[in-house]
Design an enzyme around this catalytic site. Sequence first.
Site, PDB file in Angstrom:
ATOM      1  N   GLU A 442       0.895  -0.982   0.068  1.00 29.17           N
ATOM      2  CA  GLU A 442       0.026   0.047   0.165  1.00 29.17           C
ATOM      3  C   GLU A 442       0.865   1.269   0.027  1.00 29.17           C
ATOM      4  OE1 GLU A 442      -3.539  -1.470  -0.710  1.00 29.17           O
ATOM      5  OE2 GLU A 442      -3.167   0.613  -0.489  1.00 29.17           O
TER       6      GLU A 442
HETATM    7  C1  LIG Z   1       2.825  -9.703  -0.221  1.00 25.88           C
HETATM    8  C2  LIG Z   1       2.333  -8.603  -1.063  1.00 25.88           C
HETATM    9  C3  LIG Z   1       1.114  -8.008  -1.491  1.00 25.88           C
HETATM   10  C4  LIG Z   1       1.019  -6.875  -2.341  1.00 25.88           C
HETATM   11  N1  LIG Z   1      -0.462  -6.886  -2.772  1.00 25.88           N
HETATM   12  C5  LIG Z   1      -0.785  -6.073  -3.699  1.00 25.88           C
HETATM   13  C6  LIG Z   1      -2.020  -5.702  -4.277  1.00 25.88           C
HETATM   14  O1  LIG Z   1      -2.953  -6.579  -3.757  1.00 25.88           O
HETATM   15  N2  LIG Z   1      -2.264  -5.183  -5.332  1.00 25.88           N
HETATM   16  C7  LIG Z   1      -0.982  -4.349  -5.955  1.00 25.88           C
HETATM   17  O2  LIG Z   1      -1.330  -3.611  -6.679  1.00 25.88           O
HETATM   18  N3  LIG Z   1       0.150  -4.332  -5.373  1.00 25.88           N
HETATM   19  C8  LIG Z   1       0.345  -5.146  -4.133  1.00 25.88           C
HETATM   20  N4  LIG Z   1       1.761  -5.338  -3.661  1.00 25.88           N
HETATM   21  C9  LIG Z   1       2.697  -4.509  -4.387  1.00 25.88           C
HETATM   22  C10 LIG Z   1       3.298  -3.294  -3.293  1.00 25.88           C
HETATM   23  O3  LIG Z   1       2.333  -2.559  -2.975  1.00 25.88           O
HETATM   24  C11 LIG Z   1       4.508  -2.791  -3.863  1.00 25.88           C
HETATM   25  O4  LIG Z   1       5.406  -3.983  -3.648  1.00 25.88           O
HETATM   26  C12 LIG Z   1       5.070  -1.520  -3.189  1.00 25.88           C
HETATM   27  O5  LIG Z   1       4.005  -0.454  -3.357  1.00 25.88           O
HETATM   28  C13 LIG Z   1       6.533  -1.152  -3.437  1.00 25.88           C
HETATM   29  O6  LIG Z   1       6.788  -1.128  -4.892  1.00 25.88           O
HETATM   30  P1  LIG Z   1       8.064  -2.177  -5.296  1.00 25.88           P
HETATM   31  O7  LIG Z   1       7.867  -3.497  -4.700  1.00 25.88           O
HETATM   32  O8  LIG Z   1       7.708  -2.109  -6.884  1.00 25.88           O
HETATM   33  O9  LIG Z   1       8.934  -1.309  -5.089  1.00 25.88           O
HETATM   34  P2  LIG Z   1       9.882  -0.008  -5.631  1.00 25.88           P
HETATM   35  O10 LIG Z   1       8.754   1.000  -6.147  1.00 25.88           O
HETATM   36  O11 LIG Z   1      10.782  -0.799  -6.723  1.00 25.88           O
HETATM   37  O12 LIG Z   1      10.563   0.773  -4.434  1.00 25.88           O
HETATM   38  C14 LIG Z   1      11.973   0.143  -4.049  1.00 25.88           C
HETATM   39  C15 LIG Z   1      12.319   1.031  -2.717  1.00 25.88           C
HETATM   40  O13 LIG Z   1      12.702   2.294  -3.411  1.00 25.88           O
HETATM   41  C16 LIG Z   1      11.909   3.355  -2.564  1.00 25.88           C
HETATM   42  N5  LIG Z   1      11.507   4.379  -3.431  1.00 25.88           N
HETATM   43  C17 LIG Z   1      10.763   4.228  -4.703  1.00 25.88           C
HETATM   44  N6  LIG Z   1      10.490   5.360  -5.288  1.00 25.88           N
HETATM   45  C18 LIG Z   1      10.892   6.211  -4.215  1.00 25.88           C
HETATM   46  C19 LIG Z   1      10.972   7.788  -4.091  1.00 25.88           C
HETATM   47  N7  LIG Z   1      10.264   8.250  -5.044  1.00 25.88           N
HETATM   48  N8  LIG Z   1      11.070   8.428  -3.287  1.00 25.88           N
HETATM   49  C20 LIG Z   1      11.988   7.595  -2.093  1.00 25.88           C
HETATM   50  N9  LIG Z   1      12.061   6.189  -2.153  1.00 25.88           N
HETATM   51  C21 LIG Z   1      11.571   5.679  -3.283  1.00 25.88           C
HETATM   52  C22 LIG Z   1      10.829   2.604  -2.107  1.00 25.88           C
HETATM   53  O14 LIG Z   1      10.502   3.094  -0.786  1.00 25.88           O
HETATM   54  C23 LIG Z   1      11.423   1.215  -1.752  1.00 25.88           C
HETATM   55  O15 LIG Z   1      12.208   1.331  -0.741  1.00 25.88           O
HETATM   56  C24 LIG Z   1       1.900  -6.339  -2.864  1.00 25.88           C
HETATM   57  C25 LIG Z   1       3.272  -6.481  -2.593  1.00 25.88           C
HETATM   58  C26 LIG Z   1       3.447  -7.653  -1.796  1.00 25.88           C
HETATM   59  C27 LIG Z   1       4.994  -7.988  -1.437  1.00 25.88           C
END
Ligand SMILES: Cc1cc2nc3c(=O)[nH]c(=O)nc-3n(C[C@H](O)[C@H](O)[C@H](O)COP(=O)(O)OP(=O)(O)OC[C@H]3O[C@@H](n4cnc5c(N)ncnc54)[C@H](O)[C@@H]3O)c2cc1C
Length: 596
Positions: A442
Amino acid sequence: MAEFQAPLRDMRFVLNEVFKVSELWASMPRLAETVDAETADAILEEAGKIASASLAPLNREADEQGCEWQDGQVTTPHGFKEMYQLLSDGGWFGLGGNPEFGGMGMPKMLVAQFEEMIQGACMSFGLSPMLNAGACVSLDYHASQALKEKYLPNMYAGTWAGAMDLTEPHAGTDLGIIRTKAEPNDDGSYRVTGTKIFITWGEHDMAENIIHLVLAKLPDAPAGPKGISLFLVPKVLVNDDGSLGDANHVSCGSIEKKMGIKASATCVMNFDGAKGWLVGELNQGLACMFTMMNYERVGVGIQGLGASEASYQNAVAYAKDRLQSRSPSGAQQPEKAADPIIVHPDVRRMLMIQRALNEAGRAFSTYAAMWLDISKYSDDEAQKNKAGNMVALLTPVVKAFITDKSLESAIHGQQVFGGHGFIREWGQEQLVRDIRITQIYEGTNGIQAMDLMGRKTVMNGGEYVREYIAEIEAFIAQHKDGAVGEFAMALSDQVANLQQVTDAVIARAKGGDKAAVGAAAVDYLHLFGFVSYAYMWARMVAVAGAQTNAADTDFYTAKITTARFFYQRLLPQTRALTEQVLAGGDSMMALSADQF
Ligand SMILES: Cc1cc2nc3c(=O)[nH]c(=O)nc-3n(C[C@H](O)[C@H](O)[C@H](O)COP(=O)(O)OP(=O)(O)OC[C@H]3O[C@@H](n4cnc5c(N)ncnc54)[C@H](O)[C@@H]3O)c2cc1C
């Protein structure tokens, strides 16, 4: 593991005594028609039974069993289907839903307690009603009347489940770069094509149909976030008469193996020209999804809280039972080989931290829910406006501060068990594993902090923060002579400090320091969270200190003692956080990427 008991006494305290829901609900005509304290109490009682007696016993085995994927089908752990049916039969999926389409129309303040109980009993399962409710909120606010009539009644009934499909392999935080595309059909529907990952309960065997809310872009859409639209894509197509028709081109490619919430399916979802319908306006998808996400973000904070409460209950039971060493003040149970570990100051420290954080977290999430209710149900424009501002300001704090503190609490709960906390049998390691995700999904907690500091504070010159602080100052002025007096000066100093730190960061950001917001954000959110918990404790003390009900003296004196512990032992962390925020980001940004 100790049996999980829904913390009904504390929930009633928060609802009835601290936030006086009877008066609040009676003041909003649309809520007054639907709910009163008596109805709410009956709902809490029943929900508590379901959480404790039916759901909690499934938690451990479900974690061990997990979900299974075979040929696109997901089989849920033993007991989940029956549990889902039980919630469906009782109308629980529609607890907060719009009565026009079959929901029960209960206020979020009450729904929040239900959510906490369900999440405390089993987080993996709890994600299902949570996502369904969030999807319904988004449809209720943004979908056409025809879509609402066709989908909401079955979603409120739980016959159909909701899922939220945002994330793609290359696009998580940055949804502006998603690739899923939607092409118009002649009949007004769209063909949706693309792959989504990490979709919670994207596929399962608990409901007849799964309604996906999918973010996608039209071929000619503007680049970035401004080109995103939201589509409703059912797993099974729905005929005009409401019956189920052909399978849609939606399939689950696999499910993830993961650290925690192992009993929930985290799915790769493939949309191969699947038929979908636009929700809201074209290119306004992110705004529509934010309605759902704000709702879910409060829900995720509550999810962390529920699991942290389960950890506390388990740790207290163990600390009273486990015999090791003697009390520093002499043997307490000389007839036994050793005293129970609850006599030791360090064990007390851990239990008190858990208790102080959980009880403040419960009050704080209920307080945020109160503003959600006022923003939705009030007829007073000025009050509604203030409520909108408070919802915007507090949502990232509820999500990130409560979940950060819940993990901290669960680790203390695990530590109380010593080596046994690391062992599967006692349940504490599962809670630590499960809670960890609440800091990530989220929108990561880092992103929540950027939202608080950037959009909700710097961008409006700190207006919302001033409004919030004015409320706290008015509370102090009104209550400083009663039981709150002991805490009034400290709270006043904390609020003044928060204002100064806020002004300093705004000045730095406006002065051209491009990294100011990002560098300060997480520490600022924690500072904000501690001050908010201090405010919640003061509000609880105001009620507890005025009590004359001798029958329940222990409950109220424990409140005041726990408030004292919070102010003396946890709140001083704001001093370090203040220094961290004011230190700026130079040392953080000075190394080149190659130097790492
Ligand atoms: C078990 C699980 C259930 C999930 N359920 C859902 C779901 O139902 N529906 C759905 O759509 N998604 C879902 N997700 C996805 C989840 O919301 C994302 O994993 C999360 O929002 C982070 O995105 P990412 O993993 O691509 O990380 P990234 O966006 O690649 O981020 C990697 C790191 O970089 C940091 N970062 C990125 N951009 C910035 C910025 N501009 N400034 C500072 N820091 C930054 C982040 O905070 C993080 O620490 C789920 C994930 C998991 C693991």
